[in-house]
Structures are given as structure tokens and as C-alpha cells.
Design a protein around this motif. Structure first.
Motif, short mmCIF file in Angstrom:
data_model
loop_
_atom_site.label_atom_id
_atom_site.label_comp_id
_atom_site.label_asym_id
_atom_site.label_seq_id
_atom_site.Cartn_x
_atom_site.Cartn_y
_atom_site.Cartn_z
N ASP A 144 0.76 -1.22 0.08
CA ASP A 144 -0.11 -0.13 -0.12
C ASP A 144 0.88 1.29 -0.07
O ASP A 144 0.62 2.23 -0.91
N GLU A 145 1.89 1.38 0.99
CA GLU A 145 2.79 2.38 0.91
C GLU A 145 3.42 2.62 -0.54
O GLU A 145 3.52 3.58 -1.01
N GLN A 146 3.89 1.51 -1.18
CA GLN A 146 4.41 1.48 -2.44
C GLN A 146 3.50 2.38 -3.34
O GLN A 146 3.86 3.04 -4.43
N SER A 147 2.18 1.68 -3.57
CA SER A 147 1.09 2.07 -4.32
C SER A 147 1.13 3.71 -4.13
O SER A 147 0.83 4.32 -5.10
N ASP A 148 0.91 4.22 -2.78
CA ASP A 148 0.82 5.70 -2.44
C ASP A 148 2.02 6.42 -3.24
O ASP A 148 2.15 7.53 -3.59
N ILE A 149 3.27 5.75 -3.03
CA ILE A 149 4.57 6.61 -3.67
C ILE A 149 4.55 6.39 -5.33
O ILE A 149 4.71 7.64 -6.09
N ARG A 150 3.84 5.52 -5.76
CA ARG A 150 3.72 5.44 -7.34
C ARG A 150 2.83 6.61 -7.75
O ARG A 150 2.78 7.35 -8.67
N ASN A 151 1.78 6.78 -6.90
CA ASN A 151 0.73 7.64 -7.05
C ASN A 151 1.05 9.06 -6.72
O ASN A 151 0.64 10.10 -7.70
N LEU A 152 1.83 9.24 -5.76
CA LEU A 152 2.28 10.98 -5.49
C LEU A 152 3.68 11.15 -6.08
O LEU A 152 3.80 12.38 -6.37
N GLU A 153 4.61 10.27 -6.36
CA GLU A 153 5.76 10.56 -6.47
C GLU A 153 6.26 10.54 -8.07
O GLU A 153 7.17 10.99 -8.63
#
Length: 232
Positions: A78-87
Motif C-alpha cells: 500500500d505504501e509503495q502504491s502511494d509513492i507511485r501515485n504521488l511521486e
């Protein structure tokens, strides 16, 4: 310049054991904020595996990957997904547009997932489409546009939320030479505007458009060269 991407001694091994394949074999590299880097290699060289690591689409078998100072290898899915989405703004060879949505709706879609409000979402999408020269095509669907125009919509979608990293995987692979030049010019303009652009390609001519060329072969970095280019 400060490091945005830092890869330390990364290995990616498939089928561990007797028949193992080392897609990445002790790769280390640093990409600073505001660089325009091409990673070049032929099919099977490891460049796609490296792109998947940089884009947080896969994790290494061993080694460390830091993005903006965060140890990505320790994050949950989930944290990796957030990074993909934001960064990270992704641009792929296939445009991946939704056929029944207009250009502006395709660009707005990831912003909805980010929780951006309707008015701000619209403004960001219009600005991004203007930046890629498509302000006159906001309400056209993909089947009403050329391949080059569809790829420009895909770029607008990738840059609308102003992510710090643009990761472009063979972005001209499905395009004719004129459209390819347009797409590369947009990537150069993003770099000049302060974005970090990482371009994955198998084509020497495409790679030569970047400021720095990292060549990968058999899972190892073969060369890392800075080119004397002036994009101003």
C-alpha cells in the motif's frame, strides 16, 4: 544537487538456484533532482526490470532503493502504491487511455484517486494539456486523435499532479518519427522546467536526446556518460 533516486547494490534474481536468472546483478546508481537520464539496453538487458524497480512496480531480491530519501524496499504494498501515485508520473509505450473518456477526463482520472477537488482537478488537467499543446483537444476521445496526440494526453496525465519523477518507458515506441520528435521535445521542456526525467529505451538515437546515458547489459551497468547538451 541532491539525490532523488539512489540504488545501492540491487540484485533481482528469478528462479533462484541452479537455473537462476540475474535480471539485475549488483546495480548501483544515483540520479539527482532535475536530471534528464536515459537508461538504454536491448531486450533482456535488465532495463525493464530496473524501470520496474525505479517505478516501485517490483522489489529487489537484495540491495536498497531510496526514492526521495525513503527506503522503498521496506515499504508495504500500500505504501509503495502511494509513492507511485504521488511521486512518479508514468508514460508507457501503450498510451493506456480510457477509450470512452475525453482527453481532459483521462487526465483528471488519477487526480480523482489523489483526492484532488473538482475545480482544482479541472485546472491542473487543463494546464497539463496546454503544456503538451492540446488545449484545442480537451473534449476529444482517443479514437478522434492521432497516436502522437494520444501520447501527449498520456504525458499530460503523467505530469498533471506535478510529480517529482517522470518515468517514460519507450514513450515513442508506437509513433512515427515526427510524433517521436514532438514527444522528445516535451520531455526536454519538462527537464528544462525542473522535472527529473528518466527515459527507458533500446534506441541509441532516442537515448542521445538526454543529458546522461546509462547503458545496461546482462543486468549490469556497462557505462554512464554525461552528454554535452544545451536545451535552453
Amino acid at each position: 544537487m541532491s539525490a532523488l533516486v539512489e540504488v545501492r547494490d540491487i540484485c533481482k534474481v528469478y528462479n533462484p538456484g541452479e537455473n537462476e536468472v540475474r535480471a539485475l546483478d549488483h546495480v548501483s546508481l544515483t540520479i539527482n533532482k532535475g536530471e534528464f537520464v536515459a537508461i538504454i539496453g536491448q531486450s533482456g538487458s535488465g532495463k525493464s526490470t530496473l524501470m520496474n524497480m525505479l517505478g516501485c512496480l517490483d522489489v529487489p531480491t537484495s540491495g536498497k532503493y531510496y526514492l526521495n530519501g525513503k527506503d522503498v524496499s521496506k515499504l508495504t504494498d500500500d505504501e509503495q502504491s502511494d509513492i507511485r501515485n504521488l511521486e512518479i508520473g508514468f508514460i508507457f509505450q501503450g498510451f493506456n487511455l480510457i477509450s470512452n473518456l475525453t482527453a481532459i477526463e483521462n487526465v483528471e482520472l488519477p487526480l480523482i484517486y489523489r483526492g484532488v477537488g473538482k475545480r482544482e482537478r479541472h485546472r491542473l488537467a487543463v494546464d497539463a494539456l496546454k503544456m503538451v499543446g492540446l488545449s484545442h483537444r480537451l473534449n476529444h476521445r482517443p479514437n478522434e486523435m492521432s497516436g502522437g496526440q494520444q501520447q501527449r494526453v498520456a504525458i499530460a496525465r503523467a505530469i498533471a499532479a506535478k510529480p517529482p519523477v517522470i518515468l517514460a518507458d519507450e514513450p515513442t515506441g508506437n509513433l512515427d518519427s515526427a510524433s517521436s520528435k514532438e514527444i522528445l521535445q516535451i520531455l526536454k521542456e519538462l527537464y528544462v522546467g525542473g522535472r527529473t526525467v528518466i527515459l527507458i529505451t533500446h534506441d541509441d538515437g532516442i537515448a542521445a536526446q538526454a543529458k546522461r546515458v546509462i547503458r545496461i547489459m546482462d543486468g549490469k551497468i556497462e557505462s554512464d556518460e554525461t552528454l554535452d547538451q544545451d536545451f535552453a
